[in-house]
Design a protein around this motif. Structure first.
Motif, PDB file in Angstrom:
ATOM      1  N   PRO A  65     -15.420-108.923  65.235  1.00 22.05           N
ATOM      2  CA  PRO A  65     -16.351-108.617  66.327  1.00 22.05           C
ATOM      3  C   PRO A  65     -17.688-108.121  65.792  1.00 22.05           C
ATOM      4  O   PRO A  65     -17.753-107.523  64.714  1.00 22.05           O
ATOM      5  CB  PRO A  65     -15.624-107.529  67.118  1.00 22.05           C
ATOM      6  CG  PRO A  65     -14.676-106.914  66.142  1.00 22.05           C
ATOM      7  CD  PRO A  65     -14.258-108.019  65.227  1.00 22.05           C
ATOM      8  N   VAL A  66     -18.742-108.390  66.558  1.00 19.91           N
ATOM      9  CA  VAL A  66     -20.094-108.074  66.111  1.00 19.91           C
ATOM     10  C   VAL A  66     -20.754-107.078  67.047  1.00 19.91           C
ATOM     11  O   VAL A  66     -20.363-106.918  68.203  1.00 19.91           O
ATOM     12  CB  VAL A  66     -20.961-109.353  66.013  1.00 19.91           C
ATOM     13  CG1 VAL A  66     -20.316-110.363  65.086  1.00 19.91           C
ATOM     14  CG2 VAL A  66     -21.188-109.961  67.392  1.00 19.91           C
ATOM     15  N   SER A  67     -21.773-106.421  66.532  1.00 25.58           N
ATOM     16  CA  SER A  67     -22.622-105.548  67.333  1.00 25.58           C
ATOM     17  C   SER A  67     -24.035-106.092  67.296  1.00 25.58           C
ATOM     18  O   SER A  67     -24.647-106.172  66.231  1.00 25.58           O
ATOM     19  CB  SER A  67     -22.602-104.114  66.777  1.00 25.58           C
ATOM     20  OG  SER A  67     -23.572-103.310  67.431  1.00 25.58           O
ATOM     21  N   GLY A  68     -24.530-106.484  68.478  1.00 23.11           N
ATOM     22  CA  GLY A  68     -25.900-106.985  68.531  1.00 23.11           C
ATOM     23  C   GLY A  68     -26.062-108.100  69.539  1.00 23.11           C
ATOM     24  O   GLY A  68     -25.281-109.047  69.535  1.00 23.11           O
ATOM     25  N   ASN A  69     -27.065-107.955  70.408  1.00 22.64           N
ATOM     26  CA  ASN A  69     -27.389-109.021  71.346  1.00 22.64           C
ATOM     27  C   ASN A  69     -28.382-109.982  70.695  1.00 22.64           C
ATOM     28  O   ASN A  69     -28.768-109.790  69.539  1.00 22.64           O
ATOM     29  CB  ASN A  69     -27.934-108.421  72.653  1.00 22.64           C
ATOM     30  CG  ASN A  69     -29.184-107.600  72.427  1.00 22.64           C
ATOM     31  OD1 ASN A  69     -30.078-107.985  71.675  1.00 22.64           O
ATOM     32  ND2 ASN A  69     -29.269-106.439  73.067  1.00 22.64           N
ATOM     33  N   PRO A  70     -28.804-111.044  71.396  1.00 24.49           N
ATOM     34  CA  PRO A  70     -29.692-112.020  70.747  1.00 24.49           C
ATOM     35  C   PRO A  70     -30.967-111.422  70.152  1.00 24.49           C
ATOM     36  O   PRO A  70     -31.413-111.876  69.087  1.00 24.49           O
ATOM     37  CB  PRO A  70     -29.999-112.994  71.892  1.00 24.49           C
ATOM     38  CG  PRO A  70     -28.758-112.969  72.728  1.00 24.49           C
ATOM     39  CD  PRO A  70     -28.304-111.531  72.702  1.00 24.49           C
ATOM     40  N   LYS A  71     -31.556-110.416  70.803  1.00 21.61           N
ATOM     41  CA  LYS A  71     -32.775-109.831  70.258  1.00 21.61           C
ATOM     42  C   LYS A  71     -32.482-109.072  68.962  1.00 21.61           C
ATOM     43  O   LYS A  71     -33.263-109.102  68.011  1.00 21.61           O
ATOM     44  CB  LYS A  71     -33.417-108.903  71.280  1.00 21.61           C
ATOM     45  CG  LYS A  71     -34.851-108.533  70.931  1.00 21.61           C
ATOM     46  CD  LYS A  71     -35.569-107.926  72.113  1.00 21.61           C
ATOM     47  CE  LYS A  71     -37.051-107.772  71.817  1.00 21.61           C
ATOM     48  NZ  LYS A  71     -37.796-107.224  72.976  1.00 21.61           N
ATOM     49  N   VAL A  72     -31.350-108.390  68.910  1.00 24.01           N
ATOM     50  CA  VAL A  72     -30.943-107.690  67.695  1.00 24.01           C
ATOM     51  C   VAL A  72     -30.683-108.697  66.579  1.00 24.01           C
ATOM     52  O   VAL A  72     -31.067-108.483  65.421  1.00 24.01           O
ATOM     53  CB  VAL A  72     -29.687-106.838  67.965  1.00 24.01           C
ATOM     54  CG1 VAL A  72     -29.133-106.249  66.665  1.00 24.01           C
ATOM     55  CG2 VAL A  72     -30.000-105.719  68.962  1.00 24.01           C
ATOM     56  N   TYR A  75     -34.930 -98.923  71.276  1.00 27.62           N
ATOM     57  CA  TYR A  75     -34.732-100.271  71.813  1.00 27.62           C
ATOM     58  C   TYR A  75     -34.609-100.250  73.337  1.00 27.62           C
ATOM     59  O   TYR A  75     -35.104-101.156  74.026  1.00 27.62           O
ATOM     60  CB  TYR A  75     -33.483-100.886  71.176  1.00 27.62           C
ATOM     61  CG  TYR A  75     -33.036-102.169  71.819  1.00 27.62           C
ATOM     62  CD1 TYR A  75     -33.879-103.271  71.853  1.00 27.62           C
ATOM     63  CD2 TYR A  75     -31.781-102.270  72.399  1.00 27.62           C
ATOM     64  CE1 TYR A  75     -33.471-104.457  72.458  1.00 27.62           C
ATOM     65  CE2 TYR A  75     -31.366-103.445  72.994  1.00 27.62           C
ATOM     66  CZ  TYR A  75     -32.222-104.533  73.026  1.00 27.62           C
ATOM     67  OH  TYR A  75     -31.822-105.688  73.631  1.00 27.62           O
ATOM     68  N   LYS A  76     -33.958 -99.230  73.892  1.00 26.02           N
ATOM     69  CA  LYS A  76     -33.761 -99.155  75.340  1.00 26.02           C
ATOM     70  C   LYS A  76     -34.953 -98.545  76.067  1.00 26.02           C
ATOM     71  O   LYS A  76     -35.025 -98.629  77.303  1.00 26.02           O
ATOM     72  CB  LYS A  76     -32.499 -98.349  75.666  1.00 26.02           C
ATOM     73  CG  LYS A  76     -31.228 -99.175  75.627  1.00 26.02           C
ATOM     74  CD  LYS A  76     -31.296-100.328  76.617  1.00 26.02           C
ATOM     75  CE  LYS A  76     -30.067-101.205  76.537  1.00 26.02           C
ATOM     76  NZ  LYS A  76     -30.223-102.442  77.319  1.00 26.02           N
ATOM     77  N   SER A  77     -35.883 -97.952  75.366  1.00 23.50           N
ATOM     78  CA  SER A  77     -36.994 -97.255  76.012  1.00 23.50           C
ATOM     79  C   SER A  77     -37.829 -98.153  76.930  1.00 23.50           C
ATOM     80  O   SER A  77     -38.191 -97.733  78.027  1.00 23.50           O
ATOM     81  CB  SER A  77     -37.885 -96.581  74.964  1.00 23.50           C
ATOM     82  OG  SER A  77     -37.218 -95.482  74.374  1.00 23.50           O
ATOM     83  N   GLY A 124     -38.985-101.277  68.779  1.00 25.02           N
ATOM     84  CA  GLY A 124     -38.501-101.175  67.413  1.00 25.02           C
ATOM     85  C   GLY A 124     -37.948-102.471  66.839  1.00 25.02           C
ATOM     86  O   GLY A 124     -37.573-102.513  65.673  1.00 25.02           O
ATOM     87  N   LEU A 125     -37.893-103.520  67.654  1.00 29.13           N
ATOM     88  CA  LEU A 125     -37.349-104.801  67.196  1.00 29.13           C
ATOM     89  C   LEU A 125     -38.392-105.911  67.215  1.00 29.13           C
ATOM     90  O   LEU A 125     -38.369-106.802  66.371  1.00 29.13           O
ATOM     91  CB  LEU A 125     -36.160-105.218  68.074  1.00 29.13           C
ATOM     92  CG  LEU A 125     -34.919-104.336  68.040  1.00 29.13           C
ATOM     93  CD1 LEU A 125     -33.858-104.891  68.985  1.00 29.13           C
ATOM     94  CD2 LEU A 125     -34.358-104.219  66.636  1.00 29.13           C
ATOM     95  N   SER A 126     -39.270-105.880  68.210  1.00 28.47           N
ATOM     96  CA  SER A 126     -40.248-106.952  68.342  1.00 28.47           C
ATOM     97  C   SER A 126     -41.343-106.819  67.286  1.00 28.47           C
ATOM     98  O   SER A 126     -41.785-105.697  66.980  1.00 28.47           O
ATOM     99  CB  SER A 126     -40.897-106.903  69.731  1.00 28.47           C
ATOM    100  OG  SER A 126     -39.903-107.040  70.734  1.00 28.47           O
ATOM    101  N   PRO A 127     -41.810-107.929  66.727  1.00 24.76           N
ATOM    102  CA  PRO A 127     -42.921-107.868  65.773  1.00 24.76           C
ATOM    103  C   PRO A 127     -44.157-107.279  66.420  1.00 24.76           C
ATOM    104  O   PRO A 127     -44.480-107.591  67.566  1.00 24.76           O
ATOM    105  CB  PRO A 127     -43.140-109.336  65.397  1.00 24.76           C
ATOM    106  CG  PRO A 127     -41.870-110.020  65.756  1.00 24.76           C
ATOM    107  CD  PRO A 127     -41.314-109.290  66.927  1.00 24.76           C
ATOM    108  N   GLN A 128     -44.834-106.396  65.712  1.00 22.99           N
ATOM    109  CA  GLN A 128     -46.028-105.758  66.242  1.00 22.99           C
ATOM    110  C   GLN A 128     -47.273-106.501  65.797  1.00 22.99           C
ATOM    111  O   GLN A 128     -47.382-106.931  64.649  1.00 22.99           O
ATOM    112  CB  GLN A 128     -46.099-104.290  65.798  1.00 22.99           C
ATOM    113  CG  GLN A 128     -44.921-103.448  66.270  1.00 22.99           C
ATOM    114  CD  GLN A 128     -44.802-103.419  67.769  1.00 22.99           C
ATOM    115  OE1 GLN A 128     -45.712-102.955  68.462  1.00 22.99           O
ATOM    116  NE2 GLN A 128     -43.678-103.899  68.295  1.00 22.99           N
ATOM    117  N   ALA A 129     -48.232-106.653  66.702  1.00 23.95           N
ATOM    118  CA  ALA A 129     -49.473-107.353  66.389  1.00 23.95           C
ATOM    119  C   ALA A 129     -50.305-106.537  65.416  1.00 23.95           C
ATOM    120  O   ALA A 129     -50.268-105.323  65.416  1.00 23.95           O
ATOM    121  CB  ALA A 129     -50.249-107.610  67.664  1.00 23.95           C
TER     122      ALA A 129
END
Length: 219
Positions: free
Chosen positions: A31-38, A129-131, A214-219
Motif C-alpha cells: 500500500p502507498v501513501s500519496g494522492n496524484p499531486k503527491v 499541503y491542506k492549507s 508545499g508541492l506545487s512548483p513556485q514561479a
C-alpha cells in the motif's frame, strides 16, 4: 508476481495471498501513501510486506515510484501500517479543522493562523499541503469522506482485535459519519472544517488568497 497497493483489511490481504500461492504467484502487499499531486511531486511512500527475497527483487522498481519504500515485515502487516496511517490522517485533519476554526472565531484569519502554524515546529508537509483548501474552501477531492470512513472503520476493527483503545480515532469516526450525513460525500474530506464551523456557530467564506501548498512548483 503480484504487487497489490490497495488499502484493504489484513484478512482480505491474507485471502489474496493464499489464492496467489495456489496459483504459483509470489505476492507482496505494498500500500502507498500519496494522492496524484503527491506522486507528481515525487513524495509517494510505500510500505511492503511479503517474502524478503521477493521484496529484494523488486525494491529497485518500487523505489522509482517516490521517495521512500519501507519493508515492514512478513505477512499482511503492511495493510495495518497503511490503515494506521490513514487513521492518523483523519485525526490530524479533524484537529487541524478545530484549531483553525478556534482561531477564526477568535478574530484571526485562517491564512494568518496557518502561515504561523506551518512555519512552526508543529507544521508539516501535510498541514502546508491542506492549507489552501482550508483557506480558500476549494474542496476538489483528493480523498473523500466515505473513503476516510472506510479506513477509520478498518482501523477501529483492527484496534478491537488487538485490544488497543483508540478514543481519538473513535471520536473522529463519529464526526466523519456526521459529515457524511450532512451531505459531504463527493468533496474532499477537508470539508471537516465546514462541519466544525457549523458546530461552532460560524459560517466560513473563501479568503481567495494564494497559499503555498508545499508541492506545487513556485514561479
Amino acid at each position: 508476481m503480484l504487487i497489490d497497493s490497495s488499502t484493504v483489511s489484513t484478512r482480505m490481504s491474507a485471502l489474496i495471498r493464499r489464492e496467489s500461492a495456489a496459483r504459483g504467484t509470489d505476492f507482496l502487499a505494498a500500500p502507498v501513501s500519496g494522492n496524484p499531486k503527491v506522486i507528481a511531486a515525487g513524495k509517494l511512500t510505500v510500505a511492503v510486506t511479503g517474502p524478503r527475497e521477493v521484496f529484494g527483487r523488486v525494491e529497485p522498481l518500487l523505489a522509482l515510484l517516490g521517495r521512500g519504500v519501507t519493508y515492514v515485515g512478513e505477512g499482511e502487516v503492511a495493510r495495518l501500517v497503511k490503515i494506521a496511517h490513514n487513521v492518523f490522517l483523519g485525526v490530524v485533519t479533524q484537529s487541524l479543522a478545530e484549531i483553525t476554526v478556534l482561531a477564526e472565531k477568535g478574530g484571526v484569519s485562517r491564512v494568518a493562523f496557518l502561515e504561523f502554524l506551518n512555519d512552526s515546529v508543529l507544521g508539516s508537509d501535510y498541514t502546508r499541503y491542506k492549507s489552501p483548501a482550508l483557506v480558500n474552501l476549494d474542496f476538489t477531492p483528493t480523498f473523500t469522506m466515505p473513503l476516510l470512513r472506510k479506513d477509520l472503520d478498518l482501523g477501529l476493527s483492527a484496534a478491537r482485535e488487538l485490544e488497543v483503545p483508540m478514543p481519538l480515532a473513535a471520536a473522529t469516526a463519529q464526526l466523519v459519519a456526521g459529515a457524511i450525513g450532512a451531505g459531504h460525500v463527493e468533496e474532499d474530506f477537508a470539508t471537516l472544517i465546514l462541519e466544525q464551523a457549523r458546530n461552532s456557530g460560524i459560517t466560513l467564506t473563501p479568503q481567495n488568497v494564494p497559499v503555498d501548498d508545499g508541492l506545487s512548483p513556485q514561479a
